[in-house]
Design a protein around this motif. Sequence first.
Motif, PDB file in Angstrom:
ATOM      1  N   ARG A  63       4.476   1.289   1.415  1.00 48.81           N
ATOM      2  CA  ARG A  63       4.632   0.622   2.842  1.00 48.81           C
ATOM      3  C   ARG A  63       4.367  -0.717   2.550  1.00 48.81           C
ATOM      4  O   ARG A  63       3.548  -1.360   1.392  1.00 48.81           O
ATOM      5  CB  ARG A  63       3.178   0.836   3.683  1.00 48.81           C
ATOM      6  CG  ARG A  63       3.299   2.451   4.107  1.00 48.81           C
ATOM      7  CD  ARG A  63       4.576   2.673   4.880  1.00 48.81           C
ATOM      8  NE  ARG A  63       4.513   4.161   5.405  1.00 48.81           N
ATOM      9  CZ  ARG A  63       4.154   4.706   6.248  1.00 48.81           C
ATOM     10  NH1 ARG A  63       3.196   4.051   7.456  1.00 48.81           N
ATOM     11  NH2 ARG A  63       4.061   5.859   6.478  1.00 48.81           N
ATOM     12  N   ARG A  94       0.839  -1.290   0.038  1.00 51.63           N
ATOM     13  CA  ARG A  94      -0.029   0.049   0.113  1.00 51.63           C
ATOM     14  C   ARG A  94       0.889   1.158  -0.092  1.00 51.63           C
ATOM     15  O   ARG A  94       2.069   1.038   0.168  1.00 51.63           O
ATOM     16  CB  ARG A  94      -0.966   0.098   1.543  1.00 51.63           C
ATOM     17  CG  ARG A  94      -0.170  -0.134   2.343  1.00 51.63           C
ATOM     18  CD  ARG A  94      -0.931  -0.078   3.828  1.00 51.63           C
ATOM     19  NE  ARG A  94      -1.925   1.351   4.094  1.00 51.63           N
ATOM     20  CZ  ARG A  94      -1.316   2.272   4.777  1.00 51.63           C
ATOM     21  NH1 ARG A  94      -0.168   1.986   5.403  1.00 51.63           N
ATOM     22  NH2 ARG A  94      -1.853   3.295   4.954  1.00 51.63           N
ATOM     23  N   ARG A  95       0.274   2.486   0.000  1.00 53.10           N
ATOM     24  CA  ARG A  95       1.012   3.594  -0.096  1.00 53.10           C
ATOM     25  C   ARG A  95       0.355   4.497   1.204  1.00 53.10           C
ATOM     26  O   ARG A  95      -0.835   4.615   1.503  1.00 53.10           O
ATOM     27  CB  ARG A  95       0.941   4.503  -1.468  1.00 53.10           C
ATOM     28  CG  ARG A  95       1.798   3.954  -2.389  1.00 53.10           C
ATOM     29  CD  ARG A  95       1.895   4.823  -3.631  1.00 53.10           C
ATOM     30  NE  ARG A  95       2.799   4.134  -4.515  1.00 53.10           N
ATOM     31  CZ  ARG A  95       4.030   4.424  -4.359  1.00 53.10           C
ATOM     32  NH1 ARG A  95       4.698   4.876  -3.470  1.00 53.10           N
ATOM     33  NH2 ARG A  95       4.746   3.760  -5.444  1.00 53.10           N
ATOM     34  N   SER A  96       1.244   5.209   2.094  1.00 55.16           N
ATOM     35  CA  SER A  96       0.800   6.047   3.038  1.00 55.16           C
ATOM     36  C   SER A  96       0.002   7.177   2.346  1.00 55.16           C
ATOM     37  O   SER A  96      -0.012   7.593   1.083  1.00 55.16           O
ATOM     38  CB  SER A  96       2.005   6.420   3.937  1.00 55.16           C
ATOM     39  OG  SER A  96       2.497   7.693   3.216  1.00 55.16           O
ATOM     40  N   GLU A 100      -0.123  -2.207   8.338  1.00 52.44           N
ATOM     41  CA  GLU A 100       0.660  -1.603   7.216  1.00 52.44           C
ATOM     42  C   GLU A 100       0.476  -2.532   6.256  1.00 52.44           C
ATOM     43  O   GLU A 100       0.659  -2.575   4.961  1.00 52.44           O
ATOM     44  CB  GLU A 100       2.097  -1.852   7.281  1.00 52.44           C
ATOM     45  CG  GLU A 100       2.431  -0.625   8.561  1.00 52.44           C
ATOM     46  CD  GLU A 100       2.214   0.632   7.868  1.00 52.44           C
ATOM     47  OE1 GLU A 100       1.731   0.890   6.599  1.00 52.44           O
ATOM     48  OE2 GLU A 100       2.599   1.651   8.635  1.00 52.44           O
ATOM     49  N   THR A 155       0.952  10.105   2.429  1.00 49.58           N
ATOM     50  CA  THR A 155       1.536  11.175   1.752  1.00 49.58           C
ATOM     51  C   THR A 155       2.412  10.396   0.673  1.00 49.58           C
ATOM     52  O   THR A 155       3.230  11.003   0.027  1.00 49.58           O
ATOM     53  CB  THR A 155       2.544  11.698   2.884  1.00 49.58           C
ATOM     54  OG1 THR A 155       3.417  10.582   3.404  1.00 49.58           O
ATOM     55  CG2 THR A 155       2.076  12.471   3.945  1.00 49.58           C
ATOM     56  N   HIS A 158      -9.179  -1.168   3.234  1.00 52.65           N
ATOM     57  CA  HIS A 158      -8.783  -1.667   4.603  1.00 52.65           C
ATOM     58  C   HIS A 158      -8.749  -2.619   5.181  1.00 52.65           C
ATOM     59  O   HIS A 158      -8.992  -2.873   6.380  1.00 52.65           O
ATOM     60  CB  HIS A 158      -9.291  -0.335   5.493  1.00 52.65           C
ATOM     61  CG  HIS A 158      -9.048   0.951   4.790  1.00 52.65           C
ATOM     62  ND1 HIS A 158      -7.774   1.760   4.779  1.00 52.65           N
ATOM     63  CD2 HIS A 158      -9.865   1.845   4.646  1.00 52.65           C
ATOM     64  CE1 HIS A 158      -7.791   2.924   4.241  1.00 52.65           C
ATOM     65  NE2 HIS A 158      -9.140   3.121   3.927  1.00 52.65           N
ATOM     66  N   GLU A 180       4.183   7.483   0.545  1.00 51.41           N
ATOM     67  CA  GLU A 180       5.428   6.283   0.732  1.00 51.41           C
ATOM     68  C   GLU A 180       4.962   5.223   0.476  1.00 51.41           C
ATOM     69  O   GLU A 180       3.652   4.679   0.938  1.00 51.41           O
ATOM     70  CB  GLU A 180       5.891   6.679   2.139  1.00 51.41           C
ATOM     71  CG  GLU A 180       6.286   7.787   2.359  1.00 51.41           C
ATOM     72  CD  GLU A 180       6.565   8.170   4.128  1.00 51.41           C
ATOM     73  OE1 GLU A 180       5.612   7.827   4.717  1.00 51.41           O
ATOM     74  OE2 GLU A 180       7.487   8.612   4.411  1.00 51.41           O
TER      75      GLU A 180
END
Lengths: 81, 379
Positions: free
Chosen positions: A43, A35-37, A54, A39, A64, A41
């Motif tokens: 993960r 996944r991506r955060s 995560e 912002t 989710h 990033e």
Amino acid sequence: MSEVVSLKINGMPIEVPFGTTVLVALLTNGVTGIRRSVTGEPRGPLCGIGVCFECRVTINAQPHCRSCQILCQDGMDVRTE
Amino acid sequence: MSPRAYDVVIVGAGIVGAACAAECASAGLKVAVVEATFVGSGATAAGMGHIVIMDESDAQFVLTRYSQALWDELADELPPDCEFRKYGTIWIAADEEELGLLRRKEQFYRERGISVELLDERTLAEAEPNLRRDLRGGLLVPGDSVLYPPCAARFLLERARDRGATTFFGQPVVRLDESKVKLRDGSSIAAGVIINATGTWASELTPGLAIKKRKGHLAITERYPGIVHHQLVEVGYLKSTHAHEAEAVAFNVQPRPTGQLLIGSSRQYSAEDPRVDHNILARMLARACEYIPQLAELSVIRTWTGFRAATPDNLPLIGPLPGRERIYLATGHEGLGITMSLGTAKLLVAHVLNWPLPIPIEPYLPSRMEHAACLRSSL
């Protein structure tokens, strides 16, 4: 009971042994960027025991979902970011 | 007596205290803000941040409308983390009785020049497809907005500081005297005027105020963008808030710009314990799921509580304390402190400086309560 289950990861059909978690199915099929955060990033899974959140993916359009806590089922549609 | 150090000392750096500080400093007054903990640590951080025009009374309407206009003027200056969005509110009717309430609400707003749109079953479903389908209608108030209150309070306080205000954090005030506030460490700050903006704690510094704590719960979900587009409130919310019953829950959901959903609401009197009450929380979430069944599938990541400062007539206390004219009150906003903060600050500064008042202050003056038993004991 069948020995393998068939599902899709990002549209790609795969088969895994019965009892495999979604996370293990992802990792053994070369998907490590889970996944991506917020912002942006990249993960990936950290704890593997449902605590770090995560490893979340979208399963059957439900976002989710913690992939380390969910077993693969026939016909599942798993999406990573 | 030592010379006056500040023209105005504001006790409490919630959004009301912060707004008063910004307004006083902008008016050229020498301002100090004294806060026991940190910015917005009370009801400000606990609340939803719904800037809403209300119609429970004309006085409530006038102050919410005036304040909303001030927020709209400020909107372009708010930093991105205040997350100001004009999402609008939809008040929702589930049955015939509530449809009647909705029509009365529509008429009330229209008569006063507020733009509203009555939605029928079909247009409500188009506006919010995830609401359950047997609802009777909605009233869209497009001018209402949402924001993130702690950052808005911080912004207002920074504005006050930029205009010369001094802030004291981690400094609990133990007493308000006629011309100074006394801190727990034994020191004092001399003031021409003192503003008690400590929300639900106001009666600890000004004994006798009939402010009651009204506990509320909120929950916030993970990020699920696009499920809800407006702040959604059941119009029966008014029924449950009017009845001063011990406990009530109502459907009230707000989309956050992050895609998260803020889910409320609950109201409890005589609940002093700040811990989450799981019975109330379960009822509140069940109520929300009745309106948006899909919510049951989503993950809530955090729940919390807060205390609103409620008055007997559901209007805030803004103005001088009878008999102690240099001590002002700016509290008692209950669930409307975020909305009303900017209007409250304008009213207070105008009253302190004897400027023309932007709206009549009489409905909010603490002196109104002398005969209505709001000030329970002699001061």
